[in-house]
Design a protein around this motif. Structure first.
Motif, PDB file in Angstrom:
ATOM      1  N   GLU A 127       0.850  -1.186   0.000  1.00  0.00           N
ATOM      2  CA  GLU A 127       0.000   0.000   0.000  1.00  0.00           C
ATOM      3  C   GLU A 127       0.885   1.234   0.000  1.00  0.00           C
ATOM      4  O   GLU A 127       1.959   1.246   0.595  1.00  0.00           O
ATOM      5  N   GLN A 188     -11.666  13.253  -7.976  1.00  0.00           N
ATOM      6  CA  GLN A 188     -11.887  11.812  -8.111  1.00  0.00           C
ATOM      7  C   GLN A 188     -10.931  11.287  -9.167  1.00  0.00           C
ATOM      8  O   GLN A 188     -10.944  11.755 -10.309  1.00  0.00           O
ATOM      9  N   ASP A 194      -5.020   3.494 -11.947  1.00  0.00           N
ATOM     10  CA  ASP A 194      -5.250   2.525 -10.890  1.00  0.00           C
ATOM     11  C   ASP A 194      -4.497   2.856  -9.613  1.00  0.00           C
ATOM     12  O   ASP A 194      -5.014   2.657  -8.507  1.00  0.00           O
ATOM     13  N   ARG A 197      -6.170   5.746  -7.865  1.00  0.00           N
ATOM     14  CA  ARG A 197      -7.453   5.287  -7.320  1.00  0.00           C
ATOM     15  C   ARG A 197      -7.242   4.490  -6.048  1.00  0.00           C
ATOM     16  O   ARG A 197      -7.981   4.649  -5.060  1.00  0.00           O
ATOM     17  N   ALA A 198      -6.219   3.614  -6.039  1.00  0.00           N
ATOM     18  CA  ALA A 198      -5.920   2.836  -4.835  1.00  0.00           C
ATOM     19  C   ALA A 198      -5.484   3.751  -3.696  1.00  0.00           C
ATOM     20  O   ALA A 198      -5.870   3.559  -2.534  1.00  0.00           O
ATOM     21  N   GLN A 200      -6.288   6.956  -3.346  1.00  0.00           N
ATOM     22  CA  GLN A 200      -7.443   7.740  -2.910  1.00  0.00           C
ATOM     23  C   GLN A 200      -8.414   6.922  -2.068  1.00  0.00           C
ATOM     24  O   GLN A 200      -9.082   7.470  -1.175  1.00  0.00           O
ATOM     25  N   SER A 201      -8.468   5.613  -2.317  1.00  0.00           N
ATOM     26  CA  SER A 201      -9.355   4.772  -1.507  1.00  0.00           C
ATOM     27  C   SER A 201      -8.917   4.736  -0.052  1.00  0.00           C
ATOM     28  O   SER A 201      -9.725   4.454   0.846  1.00  0.00           O
ATOM     29  N   LYS A 202      -7.636   5.029   0.209  1.00  0.00           N
ATOM     30  CA  LYS A 202      -7.118   5.064   1.578  1.00  0.00           C
ATOM     31  C   LYS A 202      -7.147   6.472   2.153  1.00  0.00           C
ATOM     32  O   LYS A 202      -7.424   6.662   3.344  1.00  0.00           O
ATOM     33  N   GLY A 204      -8.925   9.269   0.876  1.00  0.00           N
ATOM     34  CA  GLY A 204     -10.233   9.904   0.794  1.00  0.00           C
ATOM     35  C   GLY A 204     -10.221  11.308   0.222  1.00  0.00           C
ATOM     36  O   GLY A 204     -11.280  11.917   0.066  1.00  0.00           O
TER      37      GLY A 204
END
Length: 351
Positions: A127, A188, A194, A197-198, A200-202, A204
């Motif tokens: 990560e 966004q 990818d 996006r990964a 940003q998923s952590k 926010g």
């Protein structure tokens, strides 16, 4: 510090700004009501370097490993190759395999795909951002938790074709849509990116490419901005892995160049830059020499020769004597952090 930044911080609260490079990650905690010289900041090994160190430890211990988690920088690839060359077991989930180029790529390296950790292997998590690490750091340091995270990483995108060529096509599209680099920060992350996006998923929060943040960081320097409104300038960020050059006029980007820092000797790099300023350097020529390529926006004759050159990045001394070193707010390593903060404060949507 720019009044827009102070206003943004008063509205938002503390903001963590992250610039995740190949060798290091830089971070600063921007706090409302404080001068920026008092903001806490860090220079830490990049997440990929930490993964690489963990893999090397397992190699020395002769343990197998299981990679799991999500897409991140692949700076641990040499360590993984060394582990496999030592005859040790390497396994990974399909999601983790995407950090290295996909299932077929990792299988070709000798990695077995499995969704559960084999009994003989040690799990290694992938990560770019660890919420637990940062939460603990802020608590132990008696610092407030951030109300927003602005984060940057290099993302070549998920494409069927050559990733270097596709990356430059992405820059072409951004230059055509809006040459203002503050508009290249994503509320966004696009579906093709990818890694962002990964990330940003952590986190926010908004995300951007590190190249965008380097340009914005240079434009935090008042002298650089002022010069760009009089004539075209060249901003060069010499990173540990990649060198970026941007032609900028009136705060807008007119052209971009990317190459691998170690793959272009200085005389050849200087010739590339000369041709870039003349808009004579085709992307295909840079690609053929091992670089990413070039991208050009609208031509502006009033910009002139783009001769004034400003240098930043950890390896900027490679270009010593061929530009002026800059350090926004007296802190060159955190230029990207200042850049994404200024850029988002300027371009953020207003309710």
């Amino acid at each position: 510090m720019d009044e827009q930044v102070h206003l943004f911080l008063r509205e938002t609260g503390p903001v963590l700004c992250l610039d995740i490079g190949s060798g290091t990650q830089k971070a600063l905690l921007a706090r409302p009501g404080q001068e920026c010289g008092n903001w806490p900041r860090w220079i830490l090994p990049s997440p990929a370097r930490l993964v690489g160190q963990r893999i090397r430890e397992l190699t020395l211990l002769k343990n197998g490993l299981w990679l799991y988690g999500g897409i991140m920088g692949n700076g641990f690839l040499d360590a993984l190759r060394g582990h496999i060359a030592a005859g040790l077991t390497a396994t990974a989930t399909e999601a983790a395999a995407r950090a290295i180029g996909g299932v077929e790529t990792v299988r070709a390296l000798g990695v077995t795909i499995t969704e559960s950790c084999p009994a003989t292997c040690v799990p290694v998590h992938l990560e770019d951002f660890s919420p637990g690490f940062w939460d603990s750091l802020f608590r132990l340091s008696a610092l407030p938790q951030p109300h927003m995270i602005l984060a940057a990483a290099q993302d070549t995108g998920a494409h069927a074709g050559d990733e270097r060529q596709e990356r430059m096509k992405g820059w072409d599209a951004l230059l055509a849509a809006d040459p203002d680099p503050s508009r290249w920060i994503y509320p966004q992350a696009p579906g093709s990116m990818d890694r962002l996006r990964a990330l940003q998923s952590k986190t926010g929060g908004p995300v951007a490419d590190t190249a965008t943040c380097a340009i914005l960081g240079a434009l935090c320097d008042a002298d650089v901005v002022e010069r760009s409104f009089r004539e075209g300038i060249t901003i060069i960020n010499a990173g540990n892995e990649h060198t970026l050059a941007a032609l900028v006029y009136r705060g807008r980007v007119c052209g971009l160049y990317e190459h691998h820092t170690d793959r272009r000797e200085l005389p050849l790099l200087l010739e590339d830059l000369r041709q870039l300023r003349l808009r004579w350097l085709p992307a295909e020529d840079v690609h053929a020499s091992g670089g990413h390529g070039t991208a050009f926006g609208e031509h502006c004759e009033a910009a002139g020769s783009f001769a004034p050159t400003y240098l930043l990045g950890p390896r900027r001394n490679l270009l010593s004597g061929h530009g002026r070193n800059i350090a926004p707010y007296g802190d060159m390593p955190h230029a990207g952090c200042f850049g994404i903060l200024h850029g988002w404060a300027q371009a953020r949507p207003h309710s």
